[in-house]
Write a protein that holds these residues in place. Structure first.
Motif, PDB file in Angstrom:
ATOM      1  N   GLY A  87       0.830  -1.207   0.000  1.00 23.40           N
ATOM      2  CA  GLY A  87       0.000   0.000   0.000  1.00 23.40           C
ATOM      3  C   GLY A  87       0.856   1.244   0.000  1.00 23.40           C
ATOM      4  O   GLY A  87       0.653   2.165  -0.796  1.00 23.40           O
ATOM      5  N   GLY A  88       1.828   1.256   0.887  1.00 16.28           N
ATOM      6  CA  GLY A  88       2.728   2.411   0.972  1.00 16.28           C
ATOM      7  C   GLY A  88       3.464   2.626  -0.331  1.00 16.28           C
ATOM      8  O   GLY A  88       3.553   3.750  -0.843  1.00 16.28           O
ATOM      9  N   ALA A  89       3.940   1.510  -0.897  1.00 14.99           N
ATOM     10  CA  ALA A  89       4.671   1.609  -2.150  1.00 14.99           C
ATOM     11  C   ALA A  89       3.774   2.202  -3.229  1.00 14.99           C
ATOM     12  O   ALA A  89       4.210   3.041  -4.027  1.00 14.99           O
ATOM     13  N   SER A  90       2.505   1.772  -3.229  1.00 10.60           N
ATOM     14  CA  SER A  90       1.588   2.298  -4.246  1.00 10.60           C
ATOM     15  C   SER A  90       1.402   3.801  -4.102  1.00 10.60           C
ATOM     16  O   SER A  90       1.295   4.518  -5.100  1.00 10.60           O
ATOM     17  N   THR A  91       1.365   4.248  -2.844  1.00 10.78           N
ATOM     18  CA  THR A  91       1.206   5.692  -2.637  1.00 10.78           C
ATOM     19  C   THR A  91       2.350   6.443  -3.304  1.00 10.78           C
ATOM     20  O   THR A  91       2.132   7.430  -4.011  1.00 10.78           O
ATOM     21  N   ILE A  92       3.538   5.940  -3.070  1.00 12.34           N
ATOM     22  CA  ILE A  92       4.695   6.618  -3.668  1.00 12.34           C
ATOM     23  C   ILE A  92       4.619   6.543  -5.193  1.00 12.34           C
ATOM     24  O   ILE A  92       4.894   7.513  -5.895  1.00 12.34           O
ATOM     25  N   LEU A  93       4.206   5.356  -5.674  1.00 16.09           N
ATOM     26  CA  LEU A  93       4.059   5.232  -7.126  1.00 16.09           C
ATOM     27  C   LEU A  93       3.092   6.286  -7.650  1.00 16.09           C
ATOM     28  O   LEU A  93       3.282   6.837  -8.733  1.00 16.09           O
ATOM     29  N   GLY A  94       2.061   6.546  -6.819  1.00 14.88           N
ATOM     30  CA  GLY A  94       1.105   7.583  -7.188  1.00 14.88           C
ATOM     31  C   GLY A  94       1.773   8.943  -7.330  1.00 14.88           C
ATOM     32  O   GLY A  94       1.589   9.648  -8.325  1.00 14.88           O
ATOM     33  N   PHE A  95       2.643   9.257  -6.353  1.00 18.75           N
ATOM     34  CA  PHE A  95       3.404  10.513  -6.450  1.00 18.75           C
ATOM     35  C   PHE A  95       4.165  10.580  -7.764  1.00 18.75           C
ATOM     36  O   PHE A  95       4.162  11.570  -8.472  1.00 18.75           O
ATOM     37  N   MET A  96       4.833   9.465  -8.055  1.00 17.60           N
ATOM     38  CA  MET A  96       5.660   9.443  -9.262  1.00 17.60           C
ATOM     39  C   MET A  96       4.801   9.674 -10.487  1.00 17.60           C
ATOM     40  O   MET A  96       5.196  10.342 -11.433  1.00 17.60           O
ATOM     41  N   LYS A  97       3.609   9.066 -10.425  1.00 18.08           N
ATOM     42  CA  LYS A  97       2.691   9.190 -11.553  1.00 18.08           C
ATOM     43  C   LYS A  97       2.347  10.659 -11.786  1.00 18.08           C
ATOM     44  O   LYS A  97       2.452  11.166 -12.896  1.00 18.08           O
ATOM     45  N   THR A  98       1.993  11.346 -10.698  1.00 22.51           N
ATOM     46  CA  THR A  98       1.594  12.744 -10.871  1.00 22.51           C
ATOM     47  C   THR A  98       2.762  13.585 -11.370  1.00 22.51           C
ATOM     48  O   THR A  98       2.569  14.605 -12.005  1.00 22.51           O
ATOM     49  N   LYS A  99       3.944  13.162 -11.067  1.00 15.74           N
ATOM     50  CA  LYS A  99       5.090  13.958 -11.505  1.00 15.74           C
ATOM     51  C   LYS A  99       5.646  13.485 -12.843  1.00 15.74           C
ATOM     52  O   LYS A  99       6.712  13.945 -13.280  1.00 15.74           O
ATOM     53  N   ASP A 100       4.964  12.473 -13.413  1.00 15.41           N
ATOM     54  CA  ASP A 100       5.389  12.006 -14.726  1.00 15.41           C
ATOM     55  C   ASP A 100       6.811  11.434 -14.707  1.00 15.41           C
ATOM     56  O   ASP A 100       7.558  11.595 -15.663  1.00 15.41           O
ATOM     57  N   LEU A 101       7.171  10.803 -13.625  1.00 19.14           N
ATOM     58  CA  LEU A 101       8.523  10.248 -13.551  1.00 19.14           C
ATOM     59  C   LEU A 101       8.530   8.849 -14.143  1.00 19.14           C
ATOM     60  O   LEU A 101       7.565   8.097 -13.998  1.00 19.14           O
TER      61      LEU A 101
END
Lengths: 1417, 98
Positions: A226-240
């Motif tokens: 779950g935590g990892a997904s949250t971070i992945l979400g951040f990355m997604k919004t930043k287009d990384l």
């Protein structure tokens, strides 16, 4: 090397096999993706919003580094620029030292020791103001690089470093946070990723891709998908981009969450997204199985990795072993051990695995690993036995592994012949670590094995207790000794046991009550030794007691010497010596006590060092004199011995005090050394004649005109007027000199007039058949003949060169190369080959790869690959050179000619070794864009980084602007053994700088963080340069503009004031800045030390001392402990000196020295000069004493003091003293080389004719009577330097030996050539002394002057003149000239030497050194 | 104590195992000739010797005997033995063994 080749062969490497792969794949569709598709190579990711852990599909769209996606860094606070220079340079040196030290350690052993790391940490803290990369370096080292430290301890250390450096003002940027994250991961430290992000946010540092990746890894480590997904979400919004590192983490995450199936599914998902699972991915999956002990799946996965062509390195397998052991599945370890391939670097890796295992309590597994180490066979049977596992035993001791286990390991090691004496080594480690209990236990084990246990084994334990005066600890060791039946010997008693007790009696009591029995004689001896070393008065009382037994001096001699050295009790010294002198109890029966006593004196002096003798000179003198008074005598022999010692200690004053002790009967005479001066004999007649004849020639009417003719022809040649030159020659055939012919021949060659050139040469030979042209002209002839298809004639010329012993030196070798290349281009292979063979067989030049290359070039130009290869191979066979092999191999790879390529590779490998061959192939693959194949090569087991070769290719890429190849190379070599990553990234950055590609440069910085590379300062500077010149924010602290806050209490408002203040200072508006400071201060705002220091220095630079002092007072009231920085102090001394405030300047110097700061040379010099100006002789003396007292006197010439003292005398009108002083210096044997130019300059500037007369008379006197030409030359050159040419001329006429001072004249020229506008002075010198040196030497300096003056026309003229005169223009001058051409905006009409200035300067230096060496032979 | 002889017949020994002390060195080198002096400096800080030692023979014969033998092995460790080039350069340290 042998090991390397063995492993290379294991691969059964076949280049054609690789090519075949290329061949088949070339037709298939996936090819494009495989070897040239992605810019980012392996790390290319997919767009993040299209993939998340639950989504089952992913786009295969490739997503190279999105420009700008990692741009939002925090900008380091605006307080850059103008740090304290001295701290900064110290810091830079320190960083370099620390980096080298750590890097060396990591490269050699893959780890860092705690001691080394702490030492660097303390050094950094002590210097203060740590720089960004120092902090990064330290932080990075707190993780897996410390296998010897428990995990918690490592994290603690990391936190300590983090906090301490922050306190000291280190600026943290995203790279530091990322490094800290990596350390957390490596140390399995549990932390909250959200808190971490919050902390970064609070510090205004933007996380980047690497931060997110590591946070995901942290969540995954705890199985928190779950935590990892949250971070992945951040990355997604930043287009990384999502890289393969994220996938690898997800594998671990799912597995740890208990969902092994999802973990397995990540791999196909990656493939679907267009990313090949990397070894790291497989290791994640393997570790997941290892934790569960699931060997079946583990093996399946290993096979899957193999078949996916993903080769796991030993390091990867070791990680799996580590996981198995930690999870309690040790029984499966042997199975994994079989997988180890023993690659290069195996031993350090395996050592670190062992250390980590021991640290974490898995010593049995560690021992299993230890046994896999290859046996090191000693080549010499008689050599010391090889001991393996020392590191293992040592670490067991430091980790307090149980003794039973250690005993078992020792037994095993010894029985399997891996270690000759494991037990005594282990004891050594325990003693070293001062572990008393363990040590005593180990000694018991030694005793059980019938190994000796000796007294001195206990010393390491005793030293510690002795230092701490810990009586109880000493008693404990003594009890241990008693249990082991070791009775302490005299030495142990007197040195290590008794001193811990307040008195001998106390010791006796303590031992008695502890029931420790002692031998009485030994105890007495020890007692005497102890007393002798510590209390001479007591010793005398003891010894002089008639009841004292007879005791040979040798028992306590060394202690007595020690006592004498320490003691100031001369009276007791005399008494003891006298006693020894008379009393027979203290000498052996056979010998005379007087002899023993006098020999003791000898021993005493002999055991003292030079410093000790000098320090204690008074004490010794008084001692010796009193001995004499007591009628103690010594023999002549002893006197001689002592005299020799004293002489060697430079303490001859004491000799006479020893001498009086000698029996008067046999006193002897003292020899004296005779000093002998050497006089120079100088033949000046020849020079005179030459000068006169030259004068005569100027007026020549009826005299021979050959010289003039020569000059004329040379001038014509310079003007390229061949026709007129030839006419002149015809008119004056008889007057033609050889030089004239040579010039003409060269001219003809330049004009491609082969016929005439040959004619002239024939004529010249008729005049004098023995005469030889210089090499350059011969080569010109060879060239023109070959180009006109007269190869055989050209060969004849070469033969003539041989006959006449014309030497082709280094510079001409280049000429030969150009000649051969020209011939290759025009006349083809056979002509070049003929010339080349002739040159080599005649031995005119040694074959090198440059000279061999034209033949290959000829083939390559005609696209004849087989021919080129053949030619290269033949060169190797005949001359051991492989010219242009890279181009040949590239050609073959391009043509896809596998047979020839195989042949080439076999040959290279046979001749130069497999390593060379692999690199050749690697570069060829890179060059032709076959990156997949290139990667395969680098993965060859046993391959290691060859910095020279990597640099060669990188430079080539930079030169030819091949970014793709370069980037691929850097990416591919990421895991290459011993590859300097910072260096590799620097290559890319350099190319980025050339192409001004800041996006790429920034992406590289992120990649460096991902790889955990610590950038060197120059790398950061380079990166910052690129960003700045594109008006980008620099997201990190730039070392150059370093400065940090020392006062954490400063007011917030300082942030506003500081930049303004500093800007004002920099713009030269110091007064305004000063006003601002006063205003700010009224408001009660404290500024940073930097601001104060800055303003102080600006004020001082303007000479406003009073204002500066006000600022200093303000600073001291605002910042507790504010001190002037070294540079401000120095400036202050300089300013005082300049203003003539010598008292203040002197005071400043004193206080600086008191604080232990070193003044700069400039400050000292200015002060001494000011003192000289004021005629303050005493002041100069004081400074001299102060500075020399530092001992570290850093290259400050003693002439600074002497010259200024002389000037002070002159100032006081005391010319006699000045003359006396200087004359004294120059008549000293070692003083003749010192310069007194400064004195001359000063008196010339002051127009002090009286002083000048005196001084020049002195200089001439020194020259004429003492053959000391330095002063007279100084004067001569000083006159020239001040453009007093007429005076200089008279000077020369009076003292023509000046013309012989070639070195001085030349150094004048060299010095003048350092600054612009000085060429006139050199010309003046030449007009007075025309040919004091060769033109080859002189011209480059004049060229430098012209370049310095940006005077292209003159430089051009000089260049042409040099060519006309046949003087070879060295590459450095050519390079300079080329740069001048370019700066003036003109085309460079010749090939510019490609290397750097430094390269050519070094080359010249080397050549000069060689020439010097040969001349001396 | 005898009067000093002019010449010193000294060897410089290095790579000495930590287990050996002056006594062992004297014993070992005693097989080549009478050992007149033996200096094995110990480090006051660590309590271990520094690994090297000066051994002086009373005769040239002893010196030559010692130099001719190769290798010198003490307690399983190969010693490095060479003629002491600077006879007066003995240690000026405060530690000594006499």
């Amino acid at each position: 090397m042998a090991a390397l080749l063995r492993s290379a062969r294991l691969l059964k490497f076949s280049p054609s096999g690789l090519l075949q792969i290329t061949g088949t794949k070339r037709n298939g569709p996936p090819l494009g993706r495989l070897y040239s598709g992605a810019v980012g190579g392996r790390r290319t990711g997919v767009r993040s919003h299209q993939i998340c852990p639950v989504s089952q599909h992913a786009s295969s769209r490739l997503w190279p580094y999105a420009p700008g996606c990692v741009r939002n860094y925090v900008v380091a606070t605006e307080q850059k620029d103008e740090g304290n220079l001295s701290v900064r340079s110290k810091q830079m040196q320190q960083f370099d030292w620390a980096l080298t030290k750590l890097d060396f350690s990591v490269r050699r052993t893959g780890r860092v020791t705690k001691t080394l790391l702490l030492r660097i940490f303390h050094d950094v803290s002590r210097t203060g103001y740590p720089s960004g990369n120092q902090a990064l370096l330290l932080l990075r080292s707190c993780g897996a690089l410390l296998p010897e430290l428990p995990l918690e301890e490592r994290t603690q250390l990391a936190h300590r470093v983090w906090e301490k450096l922050q306190e000291l003002g280190a600026q943290y940027d995203v790279s530091h946070y990322n490094a800290l994250l990596k350390v957390y991961l490596q140390n399995e430290f549990k932390f909250s990723p959200t808190d971490f992000l919050a902390k970064m946010e609070a510090a205004n540092v933007q996380p980047n891709r690497v931060t997110y990746q590591r946070l995901i890894a942290a969540y995954c480590y705890n199985g928190d998908i779950g935590g990892a997904s949250t971070i992945l979400g951040f990355m997604k919004t930043k287009d990384l981009p999502i890289t393969e590192a994220v996938f690898s983490s997800l594998v671990t995450g799912h597995a740890r969450a208990g969902d092994i199936e999802s973990a397995e599914n990540i791999l196909p998902m990656m493939r679907a997204a267009g990313i090949e699972p990397s070894p790291d991915t497989y290791v994640s999956l393997l570790s997941a199985y290892a934790e569960k002990g699931d060997m079946e799946h583990l093996k399946q996965t290993l096979e899957a990795a193999d078949s996916a062509d993903c080769s796991l390195m030993d390091r990867d397998v070791m990680q799996v072993i580590f996981t198995l052991a930690k999870a309690g599945h040790q029984q499966h370890v042997p199975e994994m051990i079989e997988r180890l391939r023993h690659e290069r670097g195996y031993i350090p890796d395996a050592m670190n695995l062992c250390l980590s295992l021991i640290t974490q309590g898995q010593e049995d597994t560690a021992f299993t690993i230890l046994k896999t180490f290859p046996m090191q066979h000693s080549e010499n049977f008689n050599d010391t036995a090889v001991n393996m596992g020392n590191f293992f035993l040592r670490h067991c001791i430091s980790m307090n592994t149980s003794l039973e286990k250690i005993a078992y390991y020792c037994k095993e090691l010894q029985e399997s012949n891996l270690h000759a004496s494991p037990l005594s080594f282990t004891l050594f480690c325990a003693l070293e670590a001062k572990k008393t209990e363990t040590s005593l236990e180990l000694m018991k084990l030694l005793k059980e094995q019938n190994l000796p246990v000796r007294s001195h084994y206990f010393w390491p334990l005793l030293t510690q207790s002795l230092k701490e005066s810990n009586t109880a600890a000493v008693m404990e060791v003594m009890k241990g000794m008693q249990e082991l039946h070791v009775s302490p010997d005299v030495e142990t008693l007197s040195k290590y046991i008794l001193p811990v007790f307040p008195s001998i009696e106390a010791a006796r009591q303590a031992l008695k009550s502890a029931d420790i029995s002692l031998d009485s004689e030994r105890f007495l001896n020890s007692e005497i030794r102890s007393v002798a070393a510590n209390n001479l008065a007591e010793l005398y009382t003891l010894l002089s007691n008639p009841s004292f037994p007879s005791l040979d001096l040798s028992v306590f001699r060394s202690s007595l010497i020690l006592g004498f050295k320490k003691s100031t009790d001369v009276e007791s010294m005399v008494k003891v010596t006298e006693l020894l002198h008379k009393d027979v109890r203290f000498s052996k029966e056979s010998s005379n006590p007087a002899d023993a006593a006098s020999f003791f004196l000898y021993n005493l002096i002999s055991s003292m060092s030079e410093e000790q003798v000098q320090e204690q000179e008074d004490k010794l003198r008084s001692f010796l004199n009193q001995l004499h008074a007591q009628n103690v005598t010594i023999s002549v022999n002893i006197f001689r011995g002592i005299r020799n010692l004293l002489e060697s200690y430079h303490a001859p004053e004491l000799i006479k005090d020893v001498f009086i002790l000698v029996d008067h009967k046999d006193q002897m005479s003292n020899g004296s050394a005779s000093a002998s001066g050497t006089a120079h004999v100088i033949g000046i007649e020849g020079k005179l004649v030459a000068l006169e004849s030259k004068l005569a020639e100027l007026k020549a009417e009826n005299k021979p005109l050959s010289v003039i003719l020569k000059h004329l022809i040379q001038t014509l040649s310079a003007e390229e007027n061949l026709q007129r030159a030839l006419e002149l020659k015809q008119q004056h055939e008889d007057e033609m000199t050889i030089g004239g012919y040579a010039t003409l021949i060269n001219l003809c060659c330049r004009h491609n007039n082969m016929e005439e050139a040959l004619n002239l040469k024939r004529e010249m030979s008729r005049k004098d058949s023995s005469v030889a042209l210089d090499a350059g002209k011969y080569i010109a002839l060879v060239k023109i003949l070959s180009l006109n298809d007269k190869v055989e004639e050209a060969v004849d010329i070469l033969k003539e060169m041989k006959e006449k012993e014309v030497v082709i030196n280094d510079t001409y070798t280049t000429t030969v190369f150009h000649m051969l290349n020209a011939v290759a281009a025009k006349s083809g292979v056979s002509a070049v080959r003929r010339l080349q063979d002739t040159i080599f067989t005649l031995g005119l030049a040694k074959p090198n790869s440059n000279l061999c290359s034209p033949v290959v070039t000829a083939y390559l130009d005609s696209k004849d690959m087989p021919g080129a290869l053949e030619a290269a191979l033949e060169c190797q066979k005949r001359y051991n050179q492989m010219p242009r092999i890279h181009d040949v191999i590239v050609g073959l790879v391009e043509k896809g000619d596998t047979d020839l390529l195989q042949k080439a590779m076999d040959f290279v490998s046979q001749e130069r070794g497999e390593m060379t061959m692999l690199y050749d192939l690697f570069f060829a693959f890179l060059q032709t864009g076959r990156y997949r194949e290139a990667r395969k090569i680098i993965e060859t087991p046993g391959l290691r980084a060859k910095p020279g070769r990597l640099q060669w290719y990188s430079e080539k890429c930079i030169f030819n602007n091949q970014m793709e190849a370069l980037e691929q190379m850097v990416d591919i070599t990421a895991k290459l053994f011993e590859c300097d990553r910072d260096e590799m990234y620097t290559y890319i950055l350099r190319l980025c700088k050339n192409t001004n590609d800041w996006q790429k440069a920034e992406a590289m910085w992120t990649k460096m963080q991902e790889e955990n590379v610590i950038p060197r300062e120059r790398t950061l500077r380079l990166l910052a340069d690129i960003l700045k010149s594109n008006s980008q924010e620099v997201p990190f602290e730039v070392p150059e503009t370093w400065y940090a806050q020392a006062a954490p209490t400063r007011d917030e408002r300082d942030v506003e004031y500081q930049p303004r203040l500093i800007t004002l200072c920099k713009k030269g508006k110091t007064k305004e800045a000063y006003g601002m400071l006063k205003e700010v201060d009224k408001k009660g705002v404290a500024l940073s030390p930097l601001s104060y220091d800055h303003l102080l220095r600006s004020l001082l630079a303007e000479g406003s001392i009073e204002d500066a002092m006000v600022v200093k007072d303000i600073a001291q009231s605002r910042v507790p402990g504010f001190k002037l920085s070294d540079s401000a102090n120095n400036l202050l001394i300089i300013t005082h000196s300049k203003k003539g405030q010598i008292k203040d300047a002197l005071e400043m110097l004193r206080s600086m020295l008191q604080l232990g700061h070193l003044p700069t040379h400039l400050a000292i010099t200015r002060l001494v000069q000011a003192l000289g100006n004021h005629g303050d002789v005493a002041g100069i003396q004081e400074v001299e004493t102060l500075i020399k007292g530092l001992g570290t006197n850093p290259n400050l010439s003693s002439m600074v003091f002497i010259n200024n003292t002389a000037l002070a005398h002159i100032k006081n009108g005391d010319l006699e003293s000045a003359v006396e002083l200087l004359e004294g210096i120059y008549t000293r044997p070692d003083g003749t080389g010192s310069s007194m130019s400064f004195v001359f300059r000063k008196i010339l500037e002051a127009d002090n004719d009286k002083a000048l007369d005196k001084m020049s008379a002195m200089a001439e006197r020194l020259a004429n009577h003492f053959a000391c030409y330095r002063p007279v030359s100084d004067l001569f050159l000083q006159l020239l330097d001040m453009d007093k040419v007429e005076d200089a001329k008279f000077m020369l006429a009076r003292c023509n030996a000046v013309a012989e001072q070639k070195e001085m004249l030349l150094s004048f020229v060299a010095q003048k050539a350092q600054s612009p506008g000085q060429v006139g002075k050199i010309k003046n010198l030449l007009s007075l002394i025309p040919d004091f040196t060769e033109k080859e030497v002189l011209y480059p300096y004049i060229m430098k002057c012209h370049v310095m003056d940006k005077d292209l026309p003159s430089a051009k003229a000089l260049h042409e003149q040099m060519q006309k005169e046949g003087i070879v223009v060295d590459e450095l001058s050519l390079k300079r000239l080329a740069v001048l051409y370019r700066k003036t905006g003109e085309m460079v009409p010749f090939p510019e030497p490609p290397e750097s200035f430094k390269f050519y300067a070094d080359k010249l230096k080397e050549r000069a050194a060689k020439a010097q060496a040969t001349a001396e032979e | 104590m005898a009067a000093p002889t002019k010449k010193v017949f000294e060897v410089f020994v290095s790579k000495i195992p930590w287990t050996a002390a002056g006594k062992e060195m004297r014993e070992y080198f005693g097989q080549f000739g009478l050992v007149k002096k033996c200096l094995l400096p110990f480090d006051k800080e660590t309590g271990f010797h520094r690994g090297f030692c000066w051994v002086g023979f009373s005769s040239e014969e002893g010196l030559n005997n010692a130099l001719q033998k190769d290798p010198h092995v003490l307690e399983g460790v190969k010693l490095q033995v060479q003629r002491n080039r600077r006879p007066l350069a003995g240690p000026k340290k405060d530690s000594e063994y006499d």
